[in-house]
Design a protein around this motif. Structure first.
Motif, short mmCIF file in Angstrom:
data_model
loop_
_atom_site.label_atom_id
_atom_site.label_comp_id
_atom_site.label_asym_id
_atom_site.label_seq_id
_atom_site.Cartn_x
_atom_site.Cartn_y
_atom_site.Cartn_z
N GLY A 199 33.41 -11.18 30.43
CA GLY A 199 32.51 -12.32 30.53
C GLY A 199 31.23 -12.12 29.73
O GLY A 199 30.79 -13.02 29.00
N LEU A 200 30.65 -10.97 29.85
CA LEU A 200 29.42 -10.69 29.11
C LEU A 200 29.71 -10.59 27.61
O LEU A 200 28.87 -10.95 26.78
CB LEU A 200 28.78 -9.41 29.63
CG LEU A 200 28.32 -9.48 31.10
CD1 LEU A 200 27.86 -8.11 31.58
CD2 LEU A 200 27.22 -10.50 31.27
N SER A 201 30.90 -10.11 27.26
CA SER A 201 31.26 -10.04 25.83
C SER A 201 31.30 -11.43 25.21
O SER A 201 30.78 -11.65 24.11
CB SER A 201 32.63 -9.36 25.67
OG SER A 201 32.62 -8.05 26.14
N SER A 202 31.91 -12.38 25.92
CA SER A 202 31.99 -13.73 25.37
C SER A 202 30.61 -14.37 25.27
O SER A 202 30.33 -15.15 24.36
CB SER A 202 32.92 -14.60 26.24
OG SER A 202 32.38 -14.82 27.51
N PHE A 223 23.91 -0.81 22.06
CA PHE A 223 23.88 -0.89 20.59
C PHE A 223 25.29 -1.07 20.03
O PHE A 223 25.54 -1.93 19.19
CB PHE A 223 23.23 0.37 20.02
CG PHE A 223 22.97 0.30 18.54
CD1 PHE A 223 21.76 -0.16 18.06
CD2 PHE A 223 23.96 0.69 17.63
CE1 PHE A 223 21.53 -0.23 16.69
CE2 PHE A 223 23.73 0.63 16.27
CZ PHE A 223 22.51 0.16 15.80
N ILE A 224 26.22 -0.26 20.51
CA ILE A 224 27.60 -0.34 20.03
C ILE A 224 28.22 -1.69 20.38
O ILE A 224 28.93 -2.30 19.57
CB ILE A 224 28.43 0.81 20.61
CG1 ILE A 224 27.95 2.16 20.05
CG2 ILE A 224 29.92 0.62 20.31
CD1 ILE A 224 28.60 3.37 20.70
N GLY A 225 27.93 -2.21 21.59
CA GLY A 225 28.49 -3.48 22.01
C GLY A 225 28.10 -4.63 21.10
O GLY A 225 28.94 -5.45 20.70
N ALA A 257 20.81 -5.53 18.48
CA ALA A 257 21.28 -4.23 18.98
C ALA A 257 20.11 -3.31 19.28
O ALA A 257 20.10 -2.59 20.27
CB ALA A 257 22.23 -3.59 17.97
N THR A 258 19.10 -3.36 18.43
CA THR A 258 17.90 -2.54 18.64
C THR A 258 17.13 -3.00 19.87
O THR A 258 16.69 -2.19 20.69
CB THR A 258 17.00 -2.58 17.39
OG1 THR A 258 17.75 -2.14 16.25
CG2 THR A 258 15.79 -1.69 17.57
#
Length: 516
Positions: free
Chosen positions: A359-362, A195-197, A410-411
Motif C-alpha cells: 500500500g505504501l509502495s503504491s 532511501f532504497i525504497g 530519498a534524501t
C-alpha cells in the motif's frame, strides 16, 4: 505588478494537451486506472501510519472525527479539482489551473508549494514504509544497525538482546515495569531502507506511466484485501471481547489537557490538519490528466470516486484500531500491524505488514508521479530549466525530472522525522486546495461561457467552503509548521525572481515550448 499576474491563455494550454508524438506524454489511463491511482495514493501512510500517530498525540479514538472533518474539506476541494481537470486536462494540476486563472506569480507559488505536497508527501510515506520493512524483517530475524534504521534523533533501545525502535516497544516496557531510560540506547543517523525504497519506485516511474499504473492497480487490490482482513479479524475479536472497546474507547474523545491541540475538540482540529495528508491522493490524480484516455469523463470519476471509497475505509479502520489498542500506545510507524497483533492472529499481523508495504509502495508511486509532472509543466513554461521537461524517446516519461525528484525525496525521507514531514505536506496541500478553489470561482466569474464537461455544484458556496475549511485546518497546525511554510515560499520567490521570471515563455511572449 501586472506582468507578474499575467495569465497563460487557455488556448495555449489546450494546445499542449492535444500534442501527440514520441516527445509527448502517452494517453493510456482509463477511469478504472485513475480511481486506482487515487486509492493508491490515499490509502497509504494515512491509514497505515498516521491513524495511530494522530490518535496518540491529538485526538484519541476521536481520530474518527478528524477523518470526517478532513474528508468534508476534501469534498469541496475535490469538486473544484474535478471541474478544472476535466476542463484543462494537462499534467500541471493546481499549478496549471492557477496559471490560467490567477496569473504567473500565483502559479509559481502553487507550483513551488506542490513540491511540499508531493515531495514531502512521498518522503512521509516512505518513512512509514521503511518502518514496516524493518518490522517485517525482524519477524524473519533480519536487522539493520540502528544508525541505518532510522532518521536522526530516533531512539533505539536494547531489549531482549535486540535493538528495537523505542516507539514500537515502549508500551511493552511500561506494562512490564521497565524504565526505558535504564536500557542501552543508540540513535538513528540515516534511514537506508527509505532511501532504497524511493529509488526503486523512481525506477518504475522512469520505465513508463502505463507500467506504473498496472503495478499500482495490482497493489491496490492487495491492500484493499488486507484492510478487509484487518476489519473482519479485528471486528470479530471485538465482538467476542467487547470489554476491549469499553476500556479503549473510554473516553472516546479525551479531554483537553490545557493547551490547544492537546486532545479535546482542538485536538480533533489539529489532528484533522495533520491527517489531511491522508487524503492528498485524489488531487494527485489530476496530475495524470494529460495521460488520461478521456479526461472529460475519467478525471471526475477518478478524483471523486477514490475520495468516497477511501473515506469510508478510513472511518472503519480508525474505529477498529482504537478499540483494539489504547490510543496512548499507537504512536508507531506500523500501528495496524500492532493492532492485528492484539487479535492474537499471527498470520494476520504478517499479512497486514505485507499489505502495508504494498500500500505504501503504491502511494509513493503516485506522489512521485505527481511531483515529476508538475516539474514537467513548469519547465515547459520556462519557469524551471528545460531538462525537467525532457521526454524519454522510448518510455515517453519525463525521466530526468523523475530521477531528480527521486534523489531529493530519498534524501528527505532518510534524514527528516516522520511527524515533521507529515505536517509540512499537510500545510502545502491545504494551500494548494485554497488556490484551486479560488481559481474555479474566478474563472466562473471571468469566463462563464467556457465549456465545462464537469461543473462543481452549488457555486459559489462550494469553493468558498473549500477555502474556509482548508484555512481552518491550516490554522490548527503548529506555528512552527507555518514558519517553515513561509521560509519555503520565500526561497521559492528568490528562485522565481532570479531565474523563472527572466525565462518565462509567457513573459517573453512566446508560445508553448516545442517538444524535445
Amino acid at each position: 505588478m501586472s506582468n507578474l499576474l499575467k495569465v497563460k491563455s487557455l488556448s495555449a494550454i489546450m494546445g499542449e494537451a492535444q500534442e501527440t508524438g514520441e516527445h509527448t506524454l502517452k494517453r493510456s489511463l482509463g477511469s478504472g486506472s485513475l480511481i486506482a491511482l487515487g486509492i493508491g495514493a490515499i490509502i497509504g501512510t494515512g491509514i497505515f501510519v498516521l491513524t495511530g500517530t494522530v490518535a496518540a498525540q491529538y485526538a484519541g479514538p476521536g481520530v474518527v472525527y478528524a477523518f470526517i472533518l478532513a474528508a468534508v474539506g476534501c469534498v469541496f476541494a475535490g469538486f473544484c479539482y474535478a471541474e478544472f481537470s476535466a476542463m484543462i486536462p494537462v499534467a500541471g494540476s493546481a499549478y496549471t489551473y492557477g496559471y490560467a486563472t490567477l496569473g504567473e506569480l500565483f502559479a509559481w507559488i502553487i507550483g513551488w508549494d506542490l513540491v511540499l505536497e508531493y515531495a514531502f508527501g512521498a518522503a512521509t510515506v516512505c518513512s512509514g514504509w521503511s518502518g514496516y520493512v524493518l518490522s517485517l524483517g525482524q519477524d524473519f530475524g533480519l536487522r539493520l544497525p540502528p544508525e541505518l534504521a532510522g532518521t536522526p534523533g530516533s531512539v533505539f533501545v536494547l531489549y531482549q538482546g535486540h535493538w528495537e525502535f523505542l516507539g514500537r516497544v515502549q508500551a511493552k516496557l511500561e506494562q512490564s515495569g521497565i524504565d526505558w531510560h535504564s536500557l542501552p540506547q543508540r540513535h538513528g543517523v540515516f534511514n537506508l531502507v527509505a532511501f532504497i525504497g524511493i529509488m526503486l519506485v523512481t525506477s518504475i516511474l522512469v520505465v513508463g506511466v502505463k507500467e506504473s499504473a498496472n503495478f499500482n492497480s495490482v497493489i491496490v487490490a492487495v491492500k484493499l484485501f488486507v484492510l478487509a482482513v484487518f476489519l473482519v479479524v479485528g471486528g470479530n475479536t471485538l465482538i467476542h471481547h467487547p470489554e476491549m472497546m469499553k476500556v479503549n474507547w473510554h473516553p472516546f474523545l479525551p479531554p483537553n489537557r490545557g493547551h490547544f491541540g492537546d486532545f479535546g475538540w482542538s485536538g480533533v482540529l489539529r489532528g484533522a490538519g495533520v491527517i489531511f495528508f491522508a487524503y492528498i491522493g485524489f488531487d494527485a490524480v489530476s496530475t495524470a490528466a494529460q495521460e488520461a484516455k478521456d479526461p472529460k469523463k475519467d478525471m471526475p470519476r477518478g478524483i471523486l470516486g477514490s475520495l468516497i471509497i477511501c473515506t469510508v475505509l478510513y472511518i472503519l479502520v480508525g474505529l477498529v484500531l482504537t478499540a483494539l489498542i489504547n490510543y496512548k500506545y499507537l504512536n508507531l510507524p506500523d500501528a495496524l500491524a500492532v493492532g492485528m497483533d492484539a487479535t492474537g492472529v499471527r498470520w494476520g499481523a504478517l499479512l497486514v505488514k505485507i499489505g502495508a508495504l504494498g500500500g505504501l509502495s503504491s502511494t509513493m508511486v503516485v506522489m512521485l508521479l505527481g511531483q515529476s509532472r508538475v516539474f514537467f509543466s513548469m519547465s515547459k513554461d520556462g519557469l524551471l530549466p528545460p531538462f525537467f521537461s525532457t521526454i524519454h524517446p522510448k518510455f515517453r516519461t519525463p525521466w530526468i525530472s523523475s530521477i531528480t525528484v527521486g534523489l531529493v525525496v530519498a534524501t528527505f525521507s532518510s534524514l527528516i522525522p516522520l511527524a515533521k514531514l507529515g505536517e509540512m505536506c499537510s500545510i502545502g496541500t491545504l494551500l494548494a486546495f485554497i488556490i484551486v478553489c479560488a481559481g474555479v470561482w474566478v474563472l466562473r466569474k471571468r469566463s462563464p461561457e467556457l465549456p465545462r464537461p464537469f461543473r462543481a455544484p452549488w457555486m459559489p458556496v462550494t469553493p468558498i467552503l473549500g477555502i474556509l475549511v482548508s484555512f481552518g485546518l491550516m490554522a490548527g497546525l503548529p506555528w512552527e509548521t507555518w514558519v517553515r511554510l513561509f521560509v519555503w515560499l520565500a526561497l521559492g520567490l528568490i528562485i522565481y525572481f532570479a531565474y523563472s521570471r527572466k525565462h518565462s515563455r509567457v513573459q517573453l511572449g512566446l508560445g508553448p515550448e516545442p517538444p524535445h
